[in-house]
Design an enzyme around this catalytic site. Sequence first.
Site, PDB file in Angstrom:
ATOM      1  N   SER A 184      -4.067   3.192   2.126  1.00 29.90           N
ATOM      2  CA  SER A 184      -2.637   2.881   2.151  1.00 29.90           C
ATOM      3  C   SER A 184      -2.432   1.388   1.949  1.00 29.90           C
ATOM      4  CB  SER A 184      -2.019   3.318   3.480  1.00 29.90           C
ATOM      5  OG  SER A 184      -0.688   2.834   3.596  1.00 29.90           O
ATOM      6  N   TYR A 199      -1.535   4.423  12.674  1.00 35.52           N
ATOM      7  CA  TYR A 199      -1.667   4.872  11.279  1.00 35.52           C
ATOM      8  C   TYR A 199      -2.289   3.777  10.415  1.00 35.52           C
ATOM      9  CZ  TYR A 199      -0.303   5.949   6.488  1.00 35.52           C
ATOM     10  OH  TYR A 199      -0.314   6.167   5.122  1.00 35.52           O
TER      11      TYR A 199
END
Length: 322
Positions: A184, A199
Amino acid sequence: MWWFVSMATIGALYAISGCFRLLRFLALFLRRPKDLRRRYGSWAVVTGPTSGLGRSMAMELARVGLNLVLVGRDPAKLQDVSGKIARCHGVQTRTVVFDLSLVSTPEGAEAMRRLREAIEGLDVGVLVNNAAVAKPGAMYFHEANVESLVRVVRVNLLALTEVTTAVLPGMVARGKGAVVNIGSGSSFVLPSFPLYSVYAATKRYVAVFSKNLHVEYKSKGIDVQCQAPGLVDTNMMSSAVKNSFSPLFVVTADACARAVVRRIGHGTLWVPNFAHQIQWWSAGFAPETILDVYRLGKHLQQREAFRMIRSSRPPAQEGKVY
């Protein structure tokens, strides 16, 4: 005069460094896509293939001629995407029911056994570790449910690691393969990702894990890379998040999947989509403090939007994920 010369020298070195980064980027960007089937093998394993980027990735890999082992938790959705792939691209598919949030439990051990059985004897050339969860998000760490945080760690970190242990030995034995871990931009492009701390931390693990595996296994004919997209329009992204950013920087899952597949085997850490690459380069010119303040402000807006959604929904929808 010495102060001016020193500053000019530092500026010149920074400019030269930027030029080298740009040239390296262009060299990777302009490379032709590899023939994945010929270079690595005829089968690919994809986790989380029933929706969003994972579904698009499975379809794109099938389009370029790879047979697929689809790993997901919903049997009906697995059969649906498997049937669509077979109809559209005529490749072989196998499905493995595996709730990745149960990894490192007895149920997870049984699912890992089924996965190893499913790939036994197959020429698995590509592994795409795509499955991930981002919820809970847009909240302070102390506000989050501990069980939800543990689920993020299990799916994004532990499951990725265990699935890789199942597939990698076969690649080593054949002397070829590609491991693609979907990271990400939150853990690579940006210096921080507040209110999504767990996350972002798990995605940072993905980047570091990928880089080290690349160094370990490159001499064995195996390419390991982390693909780190930015904002992708999937079920993981709620409308509250999507609406807080410019549409120019939110790409479709299909567009992102095409970019990811095109770059397999080229580089160890890659931002696949051009719009996200622009964000990456522009972020490099802003001080970290400014980026931290900006991102915190954005996520606080999302937090407030989520609070309004939760307060307005009927009690019967209390279990719905937004």
